[in-house]
Scaffold this motif. Structure first.
Motif, PDB file in Angstrom:
ATOM      1  N   GLU B  89       0.830  -1.213   0.000  1.00  0.00           N
ATOM      2  CA  GLU B  89       0.000   0.000   0.000  1.00  0.00           C
ATOM      3  C   GLU B  89       0.862   1.260   0.000  1.00  0.00           C
ATOM      4  OE1 GLU B  89      -2.736   0.300   3.288  1.00  0.00           O
ATOM      5  OE2 GLU B  89      -3.581   2.204   2.566  1.00  0.00           O
ATOM      6  N   LEU B 111      -3.970  -9.477  -0.851  1.00  0.00           N
ATOM      7  CA  LEU B 111      -4.858  -8.871  -1.849  1.00  0.00           C
ATOM      8  C   LEU B 111      -6.183  -8.457  -1.210  1.00  0.00           C
ATOM      9  CD1 LEU B 111      -5.089  -8.286  -4.913  1.00  0.00           C
ATOM     10  CD2 LEU B 111      -6.199 -10.522  -5.140  1.00  0.00           C
ATOM     11  N   ASN B 112      -6.773  -9.355  -0.419  1.00  0.00           N
ATOM     12  CA  ASN B 112      -8.035  -9.043   0.243  1.00  0.00           C
ATOM     13  C   ASN B 112      -7.887  -7.881   1.212  1.00  0.00           C
ATOM     14  OD1 ASN B 112      -9.410 -10.983  -1.149  1.00  0.00           O
ATOM     15  ND2 ASN B 112      -9.228 -12.559   0.453  1.00  0.00           N
ATOM     16  N   ARG B 115      -7.725  -4.732  -0.852  1.00  0.00           N
ATOM     17  CA  ARG B 115      -9.051  -4.400  -1.408  1.00  0.00           C
ATOM     18  C   ARG B 115      -9.942  -3.793  -0.339  1.00  0.00           C
ATOM     19  NH1 ARG B 115      -9.850  -9.793  -5.026  1.00  0.00           N
ATOM     20  NH2 ARG B 115      -8.973  -8.972  -6.969  1.00  0.00           N
ATOM     21  N   LYS B 116      -9.900  -4.389   0.862  1.00  0.00           N
ATOM     22  CA  LYS B 116     -10.743  -3.911   1.949  1.00  0.00           C
ATOM     23  C   LYS B 116     -10.421  -2.469   2.321  1.00  0.00           C
ATOM     24  CE  LYS B 116     -11.586  -7.358   4.790  1.00  0.00           C
ATOM     25  NZ  LYS B 116     -11.296  -8.267   5.933  1.00  0.00           N
ATOM     26  N   ASP B 120      -6.043   1.540  -4.600  1.00  0.00           N
ATOM     27  CA  ASP B 120      -6.105   1.372  -6.056  1.00  0.00           C
ATOM     28  C   ASP B 120      -5.039   0.349  -6.467  1.00  0.00           C
ATOM     29  OD1 ASP B 120      -5.969   1.433  -8.782  1.00  0.00           O
ATOM     30  OD2 ASP B 120      -5.546   3.581  -8.946  1.00  0.00           O
ATOM     31  N   LEU B 121      -5.502  -0.799  -6.940  1.00  0.00           N
ATOM     32  CA  LEU B 121      -4.574  -1.910  -7.199  1.00  0.00           C
ATOM     33  C   LEU B 121      -4.250  -2.077  -8.683  1.00  0.00           C
ATOM     34  CD1 LEU B 121      -5.996  -4.497  -4.642  1.00  0.00           C
ATOM     35  CD2 LEU B 121      -3.896  -3.145  -4.447  1.00  0.00           C
ATOM     36  N   ASP B 156      -5.003  -9.729 -12.888  1.00  0.00           N
ATOM     37  CA  ASP B 156      -6.464  -9.826 -12.995  1.00  0.00           C
ATOM     38  C   ASP B 156      -6.939  -9.065 -14.235  1.00  0.00           C
ATOM     39  OD1 ASP B 156      -6.615  -7.153 -12.265  1.00  0.00           O
ATOM     40  OD2 ASP B 156      -6.950  -7.611 -10.153  1.00  0.00           O
TER      41      ASP B 156
END
Lengths: 375, 375
Positions: B89, B111-112, B115-116, B120-121, B156
């Motif tokens: 991050e 990753l989770n 996201r939580k 911005d990934l 992804d």
């Protein structure tokens, strides 16, 4: 060419077993004992239920074919576990003056079977050489498989000292170290260090049967080592596990309980003590593996020096030649190569006092040292 | 002296990663990537929370110290699992123009977490090089640990193709093979081929903690291989297992169920199907271990030739020199010596077509061949 590669097994000691040794069962163990004794000049009479196995063993030099006139001093029963008791009984009745031993990997079950049948066991001494190879049969036999390995001898109060001396002499003659143990202690010990590890490797490898190819592509050396013995043949193992079921089940139950504990801890990481329980599992494993005797049958400690080598036999030749010049003895060696790359890594184990000499000498000669354990 | 031992890693390919690569975490993996990239002339900027680790990595040549002015193309996060998400991050916010990857051995959890937090990934691509060593730290880093190993890349639908190309170029540059997988598939795969094998080895070795010395004296090569990785350090494993708990527990549960089945079968051998269940366990293990890719990342098959050698480096030198003369390439080698004996056995793996040439040529030169797999 020198013939220094042909160092005879235990040339330093004369044979101690005298007279004829009769070996019943000319498979890997029986034939290997035959080869080792023949090297010492002992008369070896072989018998096998399979005429072709017997012929092969004789052809390879494990001994001569047994005859009806043999008067053996010692009989070694080296047949599959499920017929061991029958053959011991037959041999004891047929040769009442001989000492009879066997090499089966479970000791209590055949003994109990023989006792139940009321067989006179005065001249029977169960034994178990902790030796073997992945490949079986007379054709894979080798005189040296017992060298430095433990050979468990199970005597009891009735065992005549002269009989015990003969069986221990056999172990010493083939290069093994006789260890006296009760049949029950033996069976519990092999359950722990041999039978359960076999089952664990098999159970773990069994999880790969339905895995995706892609998943298995990620496998590395760790899982390969952990599951290597899962390649063992089922037939013999079914007999061994069946014959030693109680001690094996005892270890399996302890293992299952530990496994459940760690699975539950991972399932509920916020439970007090859960993370500690996972850490304890790994730490107990550290402690346990540290207790296993090393390659040399002791906990002798070697340091590793990793040298980069071209992926060619000539390079290894030069490396070992130069280690010889440097008077560095190679205690063990593992060659790893990087798939697809044109070089590999030779991990050489040496005594700690030789590390500096090896590293400095090799670097001086242009070798690239990838690492040493005492970095 | 020739310098043929110093074959540069992937000298056959030019660098594909360009600009500055920033590596956060100068431990074993981070520093090893640094060394491999430096060998290709790439500018490597290192950072580490530990000033001494950072200094060591720089001293050993893994890269230069990062500065506030760096404008990296690619950032590699190589920090412990429990801080991976935080560092990813931070790096994404700090260098919005760079591609950020990480090398943590679990992919879904960070990753989770990211996201939580609504990070911005777009420019984050998780990855995992399947490489390592028993020893950690900048000091154990080696440019070649990735060569021929898989390097999982988790893109992804949103991943810009240019970003993906940069991470795959990194993998290729250090000699690895990029494999695209989803984070979930990756985590399930490593649970199966890495995390559970580690736990199994630890649990098995844990059973030795309270065993009698005498029992452990009977240990042989099989159990040593099965438990070798039980020597791993607890700290990292607790983090890995915690982060990948669900897939690990799934495999552990399957294993526990299979273990209970075989223990019950051994407990009650007369139950219909019990002996078959034991045999099936061993046979499934045969099948499963047969599915693991070989040392060379494929199921390539080698034959083994076992040669008796004196327990001296000079003898091995002569052996490899002569194998070179015979034009026999040694694919792998294991040296076993018989404790207490003055000789050892060199088990040499060669391609099947070279077996005859090796055996005949060596025997002609006076070597004693103990066995070959195609006996």
């Amino acid at each position: 060419m020198t013939d220094s590669t042909a160092t005879p097994v235990r040339a330093r000691n004369a044979a101690r077993v005298s007279g004829t040794v009769r070996i019943v069962g000319a498979g890997l163990l029986g034939s290997s004992i035959g080869h080792a004794l023949r090297n010492l000049g002992v008369d070896v009479a072989l018998e096998d239920a399979s005429p072709s196995q017997l012929r092969l063993a004789v052809d390879y030099g494990a001994g001569r074919q047994a005859t009806g006139d043999d008067d053996p001093t010692l009989i070694v029963v080296a047949v599959p576990p499920d017929v061991t008791a029958d053959v011991i009984e037959r041999e004891l009745r047929r040769y009442p003056n001989a000492v009879v031993t066997d090499v089966a990997s479970v000791k209590l079950e055949p003994l109990n079977a023989l006792r139940k049948r009321g067989v006179d066991l005065t001249h029977y001494i169960g034994s178990h050489p902790l030796a073997g190879r992945e490949r079986g049969g007379a054709i894979s036999a080798r005189a040296d498989i017992f060298v430095g390995r433990p050979w468990v001898v199970c005597r009891d109060e009735e065992t005549p000292p002269a009989d015990l001396a003969i069986v221990e002499a056999l172990a010493l003659d083939v290069g093994a170290t006789p260890i006296e143990m009760t049949p029950a202690d033996h069976d519990r010990s092999v359950a722990l260090v041999s039978h359960v590890p076999q089952l664990v490797a098999s159970l773990l490898a069994g999880q790969f049967v339905n895995a995706a190819d892609e998943s298995l592509r990620l496998a590395g050396q760790g899982v390969r080592d952990t599951t290597r013995i899962a390649a063992s043949a089922p037939e013999l193992w079914v007999q061994i596990l069946d014959a030693n079921a109680a001690p094996v089940v005892e270890v399996l139950d302890a293992l299952a309980s530990d496994l459940t504990t760690v699975a539950d801890a991972l399932r509920a990481p916020e439970t007090p003590g859960a993370r500690r329980s996972v850490a304890d599992t790994i730490r107990r494993g550290n402690d346990g593996v540290g207790r296993l005797p090393g390659k040399h049958g002791q906990t002798g400690h070697f340091e590793q020096v990793v040298v980069m080598v071209d992926d060619t036999a000539g390079q290894l030749g030069r490396l070992f030649g130069e280690l010889g010049e440097l008077d560095v003895n190679v205690e063990d060696l593992r060659l790893e190569h990087s798939p697809g790359a044109q070089f590999g890594l030779a991990e050489i184990s040496v005594v700690p006092s030789a590390v500096r000499r090896a590293v400095d000498g090799l670097e001086e000669r242009g070798w690239k040292i990838a690492s040493t354990t005492n970095d």
